[in-house]
Design a protein around this motif. Structure first.
Motif, mmCIF file in Angstrom:
data_model
loop_
_atom_site.group_PDB
_atom_site.id
_atom_site.type_symbol
_atom_site.label_atom_id
_atom_site.label_comp_id
_atom_site.label_asym_id
_atom_site.label_seq_id
_atom_site.Cartn_x
_atom_site.Cartn_y
_atom_site.Cartn_z
ATOM 1 N N CYS A 224 0.837 -1.211 0.000
ATOM 2 C CA CYS A 224 0.000 0.000 0.000
ATOM 3 C C CYS A 224 0.867 1.254 0.000
ATOM 4 C CB CYS A 224 -0.934 0.004 1.212
ATOM 5 S SG CYS A 224 -2.292 -1.172 1.100
ATOM 6 N N GLY A 225 1.930 1.250 0.784
ATOM 7 C CA GLY A 225 2.829 2.397 0.813
ATOM 8 C C GLY A 225 3.412 2.705 -0.554
ATOM 9 N N HIS A 226 3.798 1.658 -1.283
ATOM 10 C CA HIS A 226 4.297 1.862 -2.648
ATOM 11 C C HIS A 226 3.216 2.473 -3.536
ATOM 12 C CE1 HIS A 226 7.843 -0.809 -2.000
ATOM 13 N NE2 HIS A 226 8.335 -0.074 -2.967
ATOM 14 N N ALA A 227 1.989 1.963 -3.435
ATOM 15 C CA ALA A 227 0.898 2.470 -4.277
ATOM 16 C C ALA A 227 0.586 3.927 -3.961
ATOM 17 C CB ALA A 227 -0.348 1.606 -4.094
ATOM 18 N N VAL A 228 0.589 4.268 -2.679
ATOM 19 C CA VAL A 228 0.329 5.654 -2.277
ATOM 20 C C VAL A 228 1.407 6.570 -2.850
ATOM 21 C CG1 VAL A 228 0.288 7.236 -0.295
ATOM 22 C CG2 VAL A 228 -1.024 5.096 -0.225
ATOM 23 N N TYR A 229 2.660 6.174 -2.715
ATOM 24 C CA TYR A 229 3.742 7.014 -3.239
ATOM 25 C C TYR A 229 3.659 7.115 -4.764
ATOM 26 C CZ TYR A 229 8.132 9.259 -4.093
ATOM 27 O OH TYR A 229 9.074 10.146 -4.512
ATOM 28 N N LYS A 230 3.384 5.995 -5.424
ATOM 29 C CA LYS A 230 3.288 6.001 -6.889
ATOM 30 C C LYS A 230 2.182 6.949 -7.360
ATOM 31 C CE LYS A 230 2.398 3.048 -10.831
ATOM 32 N NZ LYS A 230 1.391 2.110 -11.233
ATOM 33 N N ALA A 231 1.054 6.949 -6.668
ATOM 34 C CA ALA A 231 -0.095 7.763 -7.080
ATOM 35 C C ALA A 231 0.058 9.236 -6.730
ATOM 36 C CB ALA A 231 -1.371 7.220 -6.446
ATOM 37 N N THR A 232 0.765 9.547 -5.643
ATOM 38 C CA THR A 232 0.791 10.921 -5.135
ATOM 39 C C THR A 232 2.167 11.567 -5.164
ATOM 40 O OG1 THR A 232 1.197 10.252 -2.851
ATOM 41 C CG2 THR A 232 -1.120 10.369 -3.577
ATOM 42 N N LYS A 233 3.204 10.765 -5.346
ATOM 43 C CA LYS A 233 4.594 11.231 -5.278
ATOM 44 C C LYS A 233 4.927 11.824 -3.905
ATOM 45 C CE LYS A 233 5.316 10.054 -9.511
ATOM 46 N NZ LYS A 233 4.679 8.776 -9.647
ATOM 47 N N THR A 234 4.194 11.368 -2.894
ATOM 48 C CA THR A 234 4.404 11.810 -1.515
ATOM 49 C C THR A 234 4.370 10.589 -0.604
ATOM 50 O OG1 THR A 234 3.269 13.879 -2.006
ATOM 51 C CG2 THR A 234 3.560 13.332 0.307
ATOM 52 N N ALA A 235 5.304 10.520 0.317
ATOM 53 C CA ALA A 235 5.308 9.431 1.290
ATOM 54 C C ALA A 235 4.320 9.749 2.402
ATOM 55 C CB ALA A 235 6.703 9.235 1.864
ATOM 56 N N GLY A 236 3.656 8.739 2.879
ATOM 57 C CA GLY A 236 2.732 8.901 3.993
ATOM 58 C C GLY A 236 2.979 7.823 5.026
ATOM 59 N N VAL A 237 2.262 7.907 6.128
ATOM 60 C CA VAL A 237 2.334 6.878 7.166
ATOM 61 C C VAL A 237 0.958 6.223 7.292
ATOM 62 C CG1 VAL A 237 4.201 7.966 8.445
ATOM 63 C CG2 VAL A 237 1.841 8.511 9.010
ATOM 64 N N THR A 238 0.983 4.967 7.642
ATOM 65 C CA THR A 238 -0.256 4.224 7.834
ATOM 66 C C THR A 238 -0.873 4.644 9.159
ATOM 67 O OG1 THR A 238 0.826 2.363 6.763
ATOM 68 C CG2 THR A 238 -1.268 1.921 7.894
ATOM 69 N N ILE A 239 -2.145 5.069 9.117
ATOM 70 C CA ILE A 239 -2.825 5.390 10.374
ATOM 71 C C ILE A 239 -3.987 4.446 10.640
ATOM 72 C CG2 ILE A 239 -2.097 7.801 10.369
ATOM 73 C CD1 ILE A 239 -4.999 8.511 9.512
ATOM 74 N N LYS A 240 -4.350 3.653 9.633
ATOM 75 C CA LYS A 240 -5.420 2.673 9.830
ATOM 76 C C LYS A 240 -5.197 1.539 8.850
ATOM 77 C CE LYS A 240 -10.456 2.363 10.120
ATOM 78 N NZ LYS A 240 -11.704 3.113 9.999
ATOM 79 N N LEU A 241 -5.323 0.293 9.336
ATOM 80 C CA LEU A 241 -5.125 -0.876 8.492
ATOM 81 C C LEU A 241 -6.099 -1.955 8.946
ATOM 82 C CD1 LEU A 241 -2.355 -1.950 6.567
ATOM 83 C CD2 LEU A 241 -2.694 -3.653 8.339
ATOM 84 N N ASN A 242 -7.075 -2.248 8.119
ATOM 85 C CA ASN A 242 -8.044 -3.300 8.420
ATOM 86 C C ASN A 242 -7.743 -4.499 7.538
ATOM 87 O OD1 ASN A 242 -9.453 -1.708 10.258
ATOM 88 N ND2 ASN A 242 -10.779 -0.885 8.673
ATOM 89 N N SER A 243 -7.700 -5.682 8.143
ATOM 90 C CA SER A 243 -7.310 -6.894 7.421
ATOM 91 C C SER A 243 -8.380 -7.956 7.501
ATOM 92 C CB SER A 243 -6.017 -7.462 8.016
ATOM 93 O OG SER A 243 -4.995 -6.506 7.966
#
Length: 163
Positions: A64-83
């Motif tokens: 997910c982190g890779h996808a977020v960076y690929k889509a936004t060109k910005t790194a983020g942190v996970t604040i919620k993860l439901n599995s």
């Protein structure tokens, strides 16, 4: 038995020490969405000799982190993860996955990931990433925005805030 990495995948280098230790992880950037993969090895497994749930969630979180960076060109942190655990991954199996960014609102990115072995789904993840993260903001403002998306979350936030 020799394990052969599927065509198109290369070793995913340059990750943090936690992820590097948990690997090796591979990536295929020639397709969209990017595909990620790993062979399940002994250190990934729990006492039942299946991939540990924490390992699967960590792997999906990184995807997910890779996808977020690929889509936004910005790194983020996970604040919620439901599995949602759907089936097991066993030693020697090639585990593969991808993630898709569904939407972005303000500094929040909503992402989902799917892990699978062949045509067998193993794990589904829904996550929220946050940009411009700082601990004080996370404890006060951010949680109200995220938790207000559900009645339970809003209740928990108000309970903690008014505590």
């Amino acid at each position: 038995m020799e394990q052969v990495v599927p065509e198109g995948f290369i070793l995913n280098k340059g990750r943090g020490p936690y992820t590097t230790h948990n690997g090796p992880f591979y990536i295929n950037t020639s397709v969209d969405p990017w595909l990620h993969g790993t062979f399940i090895i002994d250190r990934h497994c729990n006492g039942a000799q299946i991939a540990h749930g924490g390992m699967l969630m960590s792997f999906a979180d990184g995807i997910c982190g890779h996808a977020v960076y690929k889509a936004t060109k910005t790194a983020g942190v996970t604040i919620k993860l439901n599995s949602e655990f759907l089936s097991a991954a066993r030693p020697g199996e090639w585990l593969e996955g991808y993630a898709i960014v569904n939407s972005q609102k303000d500094d929040f990115v909503f992402c989902e990931s799917k892990l699978y072995v062949g045509n067998r789904d193993v794990l589904l993840v829904n996550s929220i990433f946050k940009f411009h993260f700082n601990l004080i903001e996370f404890k006060t403002i951010s949680l109200s925005k995220v938790f207000n998306s559900s009645a339970i979350g809003a209740h928990l936030y108000k309970e903690r805030a008014l505590g």
